[in-house]
Write a protein that holds these residues in place. Structure first.
Motif, mmCIF file in Angstrom:
data_model
loop_
_atom_site.group_PDB
_atom_site.id
_atom_site.type_symbol
_atom_site.label_atom_id
_atom_site.label_comp_id
_atom_site.label_asym_id
_atom_site.label_seq_id
_atom_site.Cartn_x
_atom_site.Cartn_y
_atom_site.Cartn_z
ATOM 1 N N ARG A 1 1.090 -1.097 0.058
ATOM 2 C CA ARG A 1 -0.055 -0.052 -0.044
ATOM 3 C C ARG A 1 0.825 1.223 0.002
ATOM 4 O O ARG A 1 0.367 2.278 -0.520
ATOM 5 N N VAL A 2 2.073 1.465 0.825
ATOM 6 C CA VAL A 2 2.865 2.410 0.706
ATOM 7 C C VAL A 2 3.461 2.957 -0.607
ATOM 8 O O VAL A 2 3.467 4.080 -0.817
ATOM 9 N N VAL A 3 3.561 1.880 -1.458
ATOM 10 C CA VAL A 3 4.005 2.212 -2.980
ATOM 11 C C VAL A 3 2.802 2.296 -3.934
ATOM 12 O O VAL A 3 2.623 3.214 -4.944
ATOM 13 N N VAL A 4 1.628 1.367 -3.948
ATOM 14 C CA VAL A 4 0.621 1.432 -4.886
ATOM 15 C C VAL A 4 -0.134 2.757 -4.545
ATOM 16 O O VAL A 4 -0.752 3.307 -5.612
ATOM 17 N N ILE A 5 -0.621 2.888 -3.527
ATOM 18 C CA ILE A 5 -1.398 4.179 -3.241
ATOM 19 C C ILE A 5 -1.163 5.404 -3.869
ATOM 20 O O ILE A 5 -1.947 6.182 -4.634
ATOM 21 N N PRO A 6 -0.072 6.025 -3.513
ATOM 22 C CA PRO A 6 0.661 7.225 -3.947
ATOM 23 C C PRO A 6 0.756 7.004 -5.403
ATOM 24 O O PRO A 6 0.362 8.249 -6.235
ATOM 25 N N PHE A 7 0.894 5.856 -5.897
ATOM 26 C CA PHE A 7 1.277 5.941 -7.300
ATOM 27 C C PHE A 7 -0.020 6.109 -8.044
ATOM 28 O O PHE A 7 -0.522 6.890 -9.156
ATOM 29 N N ALA A 8 -1.059 5.206 -7.755
ATOM 30 C CA ALA A 8 -2.476 5.100 -8.272
ATOM 31 C C ALA A 8 -3.062 6.639 -8.165
ATOM 32 O O ALA A 8 -3.643 7.016 -8.944
ATOM 33 N N TYR A 9 -2.687 7.411 -6.979
ATOM 34 C CA TYR A 9 -3.193 8.754 -6.539
ATOM 35 C C TYR A 9 -2.758 9.662 -7.482
ATOM 36 O O TYR A 9 -3.475 10.643 -8.002
ATOM 37 N N SER A 10 -1.445 9.483 -7.889
ATOM 38 C CA SER A 10 -0.952 10.618 -8.770
ATOM 39 C C SER A 10 -1.188 10.403 -10.135
ATOM 40 O O SER A 10 -1.320 11.555 -10.952
#
Length: 405
Positions: free
Chosen positions: A167-176
């Protein structure tokens, strides 16, 4: 039927409540781990409260929905970690608690100011840390304890930590990339995995306590209560494979010793059974101190003891027995009300390639009988000449012979 986040949160609340009830119930039957079980119970309750607040996140102030909720949930994980750490022989350092409190206060002010992506990533990171710490500690120390339950707990917490680290990686990436569909899927998957975790974690942690209890009961059934040595059952279980694996290499044969304290009944009659018990415990302590950890030492019953010596030649073994005899006599006089010199007799026999434990015990018992007949306070071996008339004397097979005193 399509699952929603609300449904999963509700199921998670229910499983955490059940986990808390199960754990506090276990506490009533396991006083040895009452502290650890209390930590887990409070941890589940706090995590459940955090989940309940998340359900009302849209209507709650930011300081609660993005501050207090994370603090509660992360605190719950820390309590699970604090309860599990004593199983590997350590406790959660106080510095961790102090740092957690400081970070929690800072988070109350910083958390509400962050974007959803940053808030989720930081919160996920702080959940992953205790999960990975617990899993790693169990993996590194699993060889020293009840490993089946330790493996289960390490897998449960390790996988849960991996989900939150992802989640630490996926959420910021998907949010961006403004991928709302991905964010919704991640939230749904995380909550679904969280429900599974809320069921698996209590089972894994409770298995630690129950398997430890079984291990302690097994050990108690194999330990002599008075001396702390192995009892006859444990000695048989430990000595039998050593004897069976013995090869014919010169000088490598294990040695079996059968001890019997001399005139022990007279000690009990004259000085009392308390002094007799002290004499037994002193002999056990001295024998363990002089012999090595690789040697099997046990109390066979009454005033009779046995030892299986590994990697010693006959001369070395005899010297060790002389050391035990000298220390035993001195320490009994120094530590008890007994004013006479207390000694022991022993039979010492080398393990042959065709020997069994029973045949060796019979031979050692015959040699012990010879030592008693020769005046006590001595060690007899197969190399020693027999006493006059011993060939005609029938000695019953071990363990039928009663203690000679």
């Amino acid at each position: 039927m399509q699952l929603s986040l609300f449904t999963l949160y509700t199921i998670g609340l229910g499983t955490l409540a059940v986990a808390a009830v199960m754990t506090i119930w276990e506490r009533h039957f396991n006083s040895e781990r009452a502290r650890e079980l209390t930590f887990w119970t409070i941890g589940y309750a706090i995590m459940g409260l955090g989940c309940a607040l998340l359900l009302g996140r849209p209507t709650l102030p930011m300081v609660v929905s993005q501050g207090v909720t994370n603090i509660l949930i992360v605190s719950g994980y820390l309590l699970l970690l604090a309860g599990a750490m004593p199983f590997v022989g350590v406790r959660l350092p106080r510095t961790v608690l102090v740092i957690s409190c400081v970070v929690g206060v800072i988070w109350l002010f910083v958390g509400p100011l962050l974007s959803y992506a940053a808030w989720s990533a930081v919160g996920s990171f702080f959940i992953a840390i205790p999960c990975f710490t617990l899993a790693l500690m169990l993996v590194l120390n699993g060889t020293t304890g009840t490993t089946r339950s330790w493996v289960l707990a390490s897998v449960v917490f390790g996988l849960h930590g991996m989900v939150y680290l992802a989640r630490v990686v996926v959420i910021p990436f998907a949010y961006s990339l403004n991928q709302q569909g991905v964010l919704d899927s991640v939230a749904l998957f995380t909550m679904f995995e969280g429900v599974l975790f809320s069921m698996a974690a209590p089972m894994a942690l409770l298995s630690l306590t129950r398997e430890e209890s079984r291990h302690l009961l097994l050990r108690a059934s194999q330990t002599d209560f008075l001396t702390g040595l192995d009892n006859r059952r444990a000695f048989t279980q430990r000595a039998t494979p050593v004897i069976a694996a013995h090869s014919a290499d010169a000088g490598s044969a294990p040695l079996l010793v059968l001890f019997d304290l001399d005139n022990f009944k007279q000690i009990n009659d004259r000085y009392g059974h308390e002094s007799g018990d002290q004499v037994l415990t002193i002999f056990a302590r001295v024998a363990k101190d002089v012999l090595s950890q690789e040697d099997c030492v046990a109390r066979m019953g009454g005033e009779e003891f046995a030892a299986l010596l590994v990697g010693r030649d006959l001369a070395t073994a005899q010297q060790l027995l002389r050391t035990i005899a000298a220390r035993f006599t001195v320490e009994v006089l120094a530590e008890t009300a007994v004013t006479r010199h207390v000694t022991f007799s022993a039979g010492l026999v080398a393990v042959g390639t065709d020997d069994t434990l029973r045949s060796l015990m019979t031979t050692a018992d015959r040699l012990l009988y010879r030592a008693k007949q020769a005046g006590r306070n001595r060690v007899e071996t197969e190399l020693d000449p027999p006493l006059p008339g011993e060939e005609e004397t029938e000695v019953p097979a071990y363990p039928a012979r009663a203690a000679t005193g």
